[in-house]
Design a protein around this motif. Structure first.
Motif, PDB file in Angstrom:
ATOM      1  N   PRO A 155       0.967  -1.268  -0.113  1.00 29.12           N
ATOM      2  CA  PRO A 155       0.111  -0.005  -0.014  1.00 29.12           C
ATOM      3  C   PRO A 155       0.755   1.119   0.083  1.00 29.12           C
ATOM      4  O   PRO A 155       1.954   1.345   0.508  1.00 29.12           O
ATOM      5  N   ALA A 156       0.292   2.236  -0.489  1.00 31.40           N
ATOM      6  CA  ALA A 156       1.017   3.606  -0.449  1.00 31.40           C
ATOM      7  C   ALA A 156       1.460   4.238   0.843  1.00 31.40           C
ATOM      8  O   ALA A 156       2.654   4.766   1.053  1.00 31.40           O
ATOM      9  N   ASP A 157       0.619   4.078   1.802  1.00 31.83           N
ATOM     10  CA  ASP A 157       1.069   4.318   3.194  1.00 31.83           C
ATOM     11  C   ASP A 157       1.859   3.252   3.865  1.00 31.83           C
ATOM     12  O   ASP A 157       2.036   3.466   5.256  1.00 31.83           O
ATOM     13  N   SER A 158       2.348   2.421   3.391  1.00 28.18           N
ATOM     14  CA  SER A 158       3.166   1.639   4.248  1.00 28.18           C
ATOM     15  C   SER A 158       4.365   2.098   4.756  1.00 28.18           C
ATOM     16  O   SER A 158       5.043   2.977   4.016  1.00 28.18           O
ATOM     17  N   PRO A 159       4.771   1.887   5.893  1.00 29.00           N
ATOM     18  CA  PRO A 159       5.961   2.450   6.543  1.00 29.00           C
ATOM     19  C   PRO A 159       7.173   2.358   5.620  1.00 29.00           C
ATOM     20  O   PRO A 159       8.385   2.853   5.880  1.00 29.00           O
ATOM     21  N   TYR A 160       7.032   1.124   4.908  1.00 24.57           N
ATOM     22  CA  TYR A 160       8.207   0.601   4.158  1.00 24.57           C
ATOM     23  C   TYR A 160       8.409   0.952   2.515  1.00 24.57           C
ATOM     24  O   TYR A 160       9.194   0.439   1.951  1.00 24.57           O
ATOM     25  N   THR A 161       7.258   1.782   2.218  1.00 27.46           N
ATOM     26  CA  THR A 161       7.151   2.178   0.650  1.00 27.46           C
ATOM     27  C   THR A 161       8.366   2.993   0.643  1.00 27.46           C
ATOM     28  O   THR A 161       8.559   3.993   0.915  1.00 27.46           O
ATOM     29  N   GLY A 162       9.338   2.746  -0.725  1.00 28.59           N
ATOM     30  CA  GLY A 162      10.026   3.537  -0.873  1.00 28.59           C
ATOM     31  C   GLY A 162      11.679   3.147  -0.223  1.00 28.59           C
ATOM     32  O   GLY A 162      12.678   3.709  -0.616  1.00 28.59           O
ATOM     33  N   ARG A 163      11.529   2.327   0.663  1.00 25.89           N
ATOM     34  CA  ARG A 163      12.812   1.642   1.562  1.00 25.89           C
ATOM     35  C   ARG A 163      13.342   0.680   0.733  1.00 25.89           C
ATOM     36  O   ARG A 163      12.889   0.045  -0.219  1.00 25.89           O
ATOM     37  N   VAL A 165      14.920  -3.105   0.208  1.00 26.02           N
ATOM     38  CA  VAL A 165      14.784  -4.487   0.778  1.00 26.02           C
ATOM     39  C   VAL A 165      15.830  -4.603   2.091  1.00 26.02           C
ATOM     40  O   VAL A 165      15.264  -5.369   3.048  1.00 26.02           O
ATOM     41  N   ARG A 166      16.913  -4.352   1.812  1.00 27.66           N
ATOM     42  CA  ARG A 166      17.925  -4.620   2.989  1.00 27.66           C
ATOM     43  C   ARG A 166      17.503  -3.877   4.416  1.00 27.66           C
ATOM     44  O   ARG A 166      17.904  -4.298   5.269  1.00 27.66           O
ATOM     45  N   ASP A 167      16.762  -2.762   4.143  1.00 28.46           N
ATOM     46  CA  ASP A 167      16.478  -2.008   5.283  1.00 28.46           C
ATOM     47  C   ASP A 167      15.217  -2.551   5.869  1.00 28.46           C
ATOM     48  O   ASP A 167      14.796  -1.878   7.198  1.00 28.46           O
ATOM     49  N   VAL A 168      14.538  -3.809   5.527  1.00 28.72           N
ATOM     50  CA  VAL A 168      13.231  -4.023   6.091  1.00 28.72           C
ATOM     51  C   VAL A 168      13.487  -5.181   7.213  1.00 28.72           C
ATOM     52  O   VAL A 168      14.397  -6.065   6.766  1.00 28.72           O
ATOM     53  N   ARG A 172      11.446 -13.705  11.068  1.00 26.83           N
ATOM     54  CA  ARG A 172      12.223 -15.083  10.795  1.00 26.83           C
ATOM     55  C   ARG A 172      11.201 -16.141  10.107  1.00 26.83           C
ATOM     56  O   ARG A 172      10.066 -15.929  10.273  1.00 26.83           O
ATOM     57  N   ASP A 173      11.804 -16.990   9.465  1.00 30.76           N
ATOM     58  CA  ASP A 173      11.137 -17.900   8.782  1.00 30.76           C
ATOM     59  C   ASP A 173      10.151 -17.337   7.379  1.00 30.76           C
ATOM     60  O   ASP A 173       9.144 -17.611   7.163  1.00 30.76           O
ATOM     61  N   VAL A 174      10.724 -16.098   6.765  1.00 27.99           N
ATOM     62  CA  VAL A 174      10.080 -15.656   5.858  1.00 27.99           C
ATOM     63  C   VAL A 174      11.107 -14.903   4.858  1.00 27.99           C
ATOM     64  O   VAL A 174      12.114 -14.742   5.022  1.00 27.99           O
ATOM     65  N   VAL A 175      10.915 -15.296   3.481  1.00 30.13           N
ATOM     66  CA  VAL A 175      11.740 -15.289   2.397  1.00 30.13           C
ATOM     67  C   VAL A 175      11.000 -14.512   1.327  1.00 30.13           C
ATOM     68  O   VAL A 175      10.094 -15.146   0.874  1.00 30.13           O
ATOM     69  N   LEU A 176      11.483 -13.482   0.822  1.00 28.97           N
ATOM     70  CA  LEU A 176      10.770 -12.612  -0.059  1.00 28.97           C
ATOM     71  C   LEU A 176      11.553 -13.124  -1.378  1.00 28.97           C
ATOM     72  O   LEU A 176      12.625 -13.174  -1.547  1.00 28.97           O
ATOM     73  N   VAL A 177      10.781 -13.838  -2.211  1.00 33.19           N
ATOM     74  CA  VAL A 177      11.163 -14.473  -3.496  1.00 33.19           C
ATOM     75  C   VAL A 177      10.935 -13.603  -4.737  1.00 33.19           C
ATOM     76  O   VAL A 177      11.879 -13.985  -5.660  1.00 33.19           O
ATOM     77  N   ALA A 178      10.228 -13.108  -4.768  1.00 33.29           N
ATOM     78  CA  ALA A 178       9.974 -12.340  -6.288  1.00 33.29           C
ATOM     79  C   ALA A 178       9.219 -10.746  -5.743  1.00 33.29           C
ATOM     80  O   ALA A 178       8.339 -10.841  -5.007  1.00 33.29           O
ATOM     81  N   ILE A 179       9.427  -9.833  -6.653  1.00 37.03           N
ATOM     82  CA  ILE A 179       8.587  -8.442  -6.575  1.00 37.03           C
ATOM     83  C   ILE A 179       8.061  -8.529  -7.987  1.00 37.03           C
ATOM     84  O   ILE A 179       8.692  -8.400  -9.074  1.00 37.03           O
ATOM     85  N   THR A 187      13.936  -9.288  -9.198  1.00 37.93           N
ATOM     86  CA  THR A 187      14.429 -10.115  -8.060  1.00 37.93           C
ATOM     87  C   THR A 187      14.503  -9.196  -6.854  1.00 37.93           C
ATOM     88  O   THR A 187      14.991  -7.947  -6.822  1.00 37.93           O
ATOM     89  N   PRO A 188      14.462  -9.818  -5.784  1.00 35.90           N
ATOM     90  CA  PRO A 188      14.583  -9.235  -4.432  1.00 35.90           C
ATOM     91  C   PRO A 188      15.799  -9.010  -3.998  1.00 35.90           C
ATOM     92  O   PRO A 188      16.373  -8.804  -3.114  1.00 35.90           O
ATOM     93  N   ASP A 189      16.671  -7.980  -4.817  1.00 31.78           N
ATOM     94  CA  ASP A 189      17.889  -7.643  -4.418  1.00 31.78           C
ATOM     95  C   ASP A 189      17.901  -6.638  -3.218  1.00 31.78           C
ATOM     96  O   ASP A 189      17.236  -5.940  -3.112  1.00 31.78           O
ATOM     97  N   PRO A 190      19.094  -6.816  -2.207  1.00 30.88           N
ATOM     98  CA  PRO A 190      18.924  -6.012  -1.063  1.00 30.88           C
ATOM     99  C   PRO A 190      18.995  -4.496  -1.517  1.00 30.88           C
ATOM    100  O   PRO A 190      18.444  -3.864  -0.608  1.00 30.88           O
TER     101      PRO A 190
END
Length: 220
Positions: A155-163, A165-168, A172-179, A187-190
């Motif tokens: 969502p546009a109002d997510s606190p991590y929009t514009g951040r 990948v490495r800053d999120v 644990r036990d969560v893997v971002l596999v694709a955007i 690819t979810p490069d850092p």
């Protein structure tokens, strides 16, 4: 990869055609002569036999298969095929088609099913995915490992929009596999940033799903 498919109906043939086009060896098994249509999937092997019979599965060389797909229109048959493949022929991976949602609970480790595919559940998940922003949608469950493939649209109002990948602080036990962005797969490069409208695909433990939603979309 060698794949055996029990059930040569429309579903089984469609899967077989896709797999053979991708270079895999496929064997279709069906007990109905009318289902043996080698002209539809010419690159596949065909066996007229009852996939619930041990002798038929032995003839099919199931012990040499990497994957067995139980794709008939009968849930009882799909369960039996999965169980025999796993316990008697040590097939590494089994996929079971769920025809009736009320039977979905049966398609698990106790019946030798590694991955259960329920068309009604998948369709409802895809509908949710198409209209939901900021809500976590479970697309698929890998029962053997208790993990799921889930999707969340940023969502546009997510606190991590514009951040980046490495800053999120990923749980644990969560893997971002694709955007998925602008009809392309990223690819979810850092160093890649997360943008509003991005569709994020995760493989995650079931108990971590809520954490993803709370992290990326606190209002969800």
């Amino acid at each position: 990869m060698r794949v055996a498919i029990a059930g040569a109906g429309a579903v089984g043939r469609s899967v077989a055609l896709e797999l053979t086009e991708n270079g895999h060896q496929v064997l279709l098994i069906d007990k109905s002569p009318g289902s043996i249509r080698s002209d539809v999937v010419p690159d596949a092997q065909w066996l007229l036999a009852d996939a619930c019979e041990m002798s038929s599965l032995a003839e099919a060389g199931l012990h040499t298969c990497d994957v067995v797909i139980a794709a008939t229109g009968d849930d009882k048959v799909n369960l039996v095929v999965s169980l025999l493949a796993k316990t008697e022929f040590s097939v590494p991976r089994t996929v079971g088609r769920v025809n009736h949602p009320s039977n979905e609970w049966l398609f698990g480790e106790s019946w030798g099913v590694d991955v259960a595919v329920s068309t009604p559940r998948l369709m409802s998940a895809l509908v949710e995915e198409a209209v939901s922003v900021g809500d976590l949608v479970r697309l698929f469950t890998f029962r053997q490992s208790n993990t799921s493939l889930v999707e969340l649209t940023m969502p546009a109002d997510s606190p991590y929009t514009g951040r980046l990948v490495r800053d999120v602080p990923w749980p644990r036990d969560v893997v971002l596999v694709a955007i998925l962005r602008d009809n392309a797969i990223e690819t979810p490069d850092p160093e890649r940033s997360l943008e509003a409208g991005d569709e994020l695909l995760f493989v995650t433990a079931e108990d971590a799903e809520v954490e993803i939603g709370s992290l990326l979309s606190p209002k969800s």
